[in-house]
Design an enzyme around this catalytic site. Structure first.
Site, short mmCIF file in Angstrom:
data_model
loop_
_atom_site.label_atom_id
_atom_site.label_comp_id
_atom_site.label_asym_id
_atom_site.label_seq_id
_atom_site.Cartn_x
_atom_site.Cartn_y
_atom_site.Cartn_z
CG ASN A 10 -1.66 1.39 1.57
OD1 ASN A 10 -1.62 2.14 0.36
ND2 ASN A 10 -2.40 1.50 2.55
CD1 TRP A 11 3.79 1.20 -2.68
CD2 TRP A 11 4.21 2.40 -4.35
NE1 TRP A 11 4.82 0.61 -3.37
CE2 TRP A 11 5.23 1.45 -4.36
CE3 TRP A 11 4.33 3.59 -5.41
CZ2 TRP A 11 6.14 1.37 -5.54
CZ3 TRP A 11 5.28 3.25 -6.33
CH2 TRP A 11 6.27 2.28 -6.31
CE LYS A 12 0.38 3.23 4.90
NZ LYS A 12 0.34 3.41 6.04
CG HIS A 93 -5.71 1.84 5.30
ND1 HIS A 93 -5.35 2.82 6.44
CD2 HIS A 93 -4.59 1.03 4.99
CE1 HIS A 93 -3.81 2.52 6.52
NE2 HIS A 93 -3.63 1.36 5.84
CD GLU A 95 -2.71 5.49 6.96
OE1 GLU A 95 -2.62 5.54 5.59
OE2 GLU A 95 -1.71 5.01 7.50
CD GLU A 163 -3.24 -2.53 7.44
OE1 GLU A 163 -2.60 -2.88 7.00
OE2 GLU A 163 -3.89 -1.60 7.14
N GLY A 169 2.90 1.90 10.80
CA GLY A 169 3.85 3.02 10.54
C GLY A 169 4.53 3.15 11.78
CB SER A 208 5.22 -2.22 11.80
OG SER A 208 5.07 -0.86 12.02
N GLY A 229 2.93 -1.11 4.23
CA GLY A 229 3.01 0.18 3.87
C GLY A 229 4.48 0.42 3.56
N GLY A 230 5.26 0.93 4.39
CA GLY A 230 6.47 1.54 4.23
C GLY A 230 7.36 0.57 3.50
C1 PEP Z 1 -0.61 0.14 5.78
O1 PEP Z 1 -0.64 0.98 5.56
O2 PEP Z 1 -1.65 -0.78 5.79
C2 PEP Z 1 0.50 -0.40 6.51
C3 PEP Z 1 0.32 -1.54 7.17
O3 PEP Z 1 1.66 0.55 6.84
P1 PEP Z 1 3.07 0.04 7.41
O4 PEP Z 1 3.33 -1.40 6.81
O5 PEP Z 1 3.99 1.10 6.92
O6 PEP Z 1 2.90 -0.22 9.10
#
Ligand code: PEP
Length: 253
Positions: A10-12, A93, A95, A163, A169, A208, A229-230
């Site tokens: 997920n590149w957000k 999500h 966010e 999640e 993050g 994470s 994500g990251g």
């Molecule tokens: C996400 O945004 O769905 C996520 C899991 O981010 P991260 O891996 O950066 O915690």
């Protein structure tokens, strides 16, 4: 019961045209690990170009509107995303639940719109740290899942992503026992609604996940992949997660 591992980035709100090389490299990784289903949920601006560079990876979107057209300035419908080249979409999500006030009903409606446009869905759920600390996480997240699960949910078009909000993050993750307990609880909750289909539905872990912890997380029985994500922003960081998923497939054979 055989659930193909699903590993999705997920590149957000990250990614410009110059990052399409990473999409291409991740597409190559997907081709090198065909036992794993690999995808990237890109910002909408990159979906069309990204789908030309995707190799064996699929391209997804990060959100869609619940209607197919209308006076919704700035929004994108599931049909538009599908036409641009997306084959999956994330709904719910945290966010967006938090910052945009999306309700469980909104999320179920978005998932149905996605299905109608031919998109597959990753439906996200997860608890806040307060809920986790209060010891209510399994009950709260199970209820959230059932309230946002669309009518007719089935494993061939919908996957769930657990999640924990406090893990996204932050570099923090729950204990492996907590992940195992939650995933088992979510599968049991799914079974109350969709019966035996729950055994086929993939439940991803997100929050994470990275190259250092992926192998342990993906070894948990009910963890069928990851939403990342990251650590999905470059092929270099994403590769060990895809490899860890592939290793689980090999271990299971
Ligand atoms: C996400 O945004 O769905 C996520 C899991 O981010 P991260 O891996 O950066 O915690």
């Amino acid at each position: 019961m055989s659930r193909r591992k699903l590993v999705v980035g997920n590149w957000k709100m990250n990614g410009m045209r110059e990052h399409l090389d990473e999409v291409e490299a991740i597409g190559d990784l997907a081709a090198a690990h065909p036992a794993v289903e690999v995808g990237l949920c890109l910002p909408a601006t990159l979906i069309m170009a990204g789908s030309q560079k995707r190799g064996a990876a699929f391209i997804g979107a990060q959100n869609c509107h619940m209607d197919m057209s209308g006076a919704y300035t700035g929004s994108l419908s599931a049909e538009m995303l599908a036409e641009a080249g997306a084959t999956w979409v994330i709904t719910g999500h945290s966010e967006r639940r938090e910052a945009r006030g999306e309700t469980n009903a909104d999320i179920a409606a978005k998932a149905l719109a996605a299905k109608a446009a031919g998109l597959k869905v990753i439906l996200c759920v997860g608890e806040s740290l307060d809920v986790r600390d209060a010891g209510d996480a399994e009950a709260v997240v199970s209820a959230q899942l059932l309230a946002s699960l669309p009518e007719g949910a089935a494993a061939d078009w919908l996957a769930v992503a657990y999640e924990p909000i406090w893990a996204i993050g932050t570099g923090r993750i729950p204990t492996m026992e907590a992940v195992e307990t939650m995933h088992a609880a979510l599968r049991a909750a799914l079974a109350t609604r969709i019966g035996a289909e729950a055994d086929e539905m993939r439940i991803l872990y997100g929050g994470s996940m990275n190259g250092a912890n992926a192998a342990e997380l993906l070894a948990i029985a009910d963890v069928d992949g990851g939403l990342i994500g990251g650590a999905s922003l470059t092929a270099e960081k994403f590769a060990p997660i895809i490899e860890a998923a592939d290793a689980r497939v090999t271990a299971a054979v």
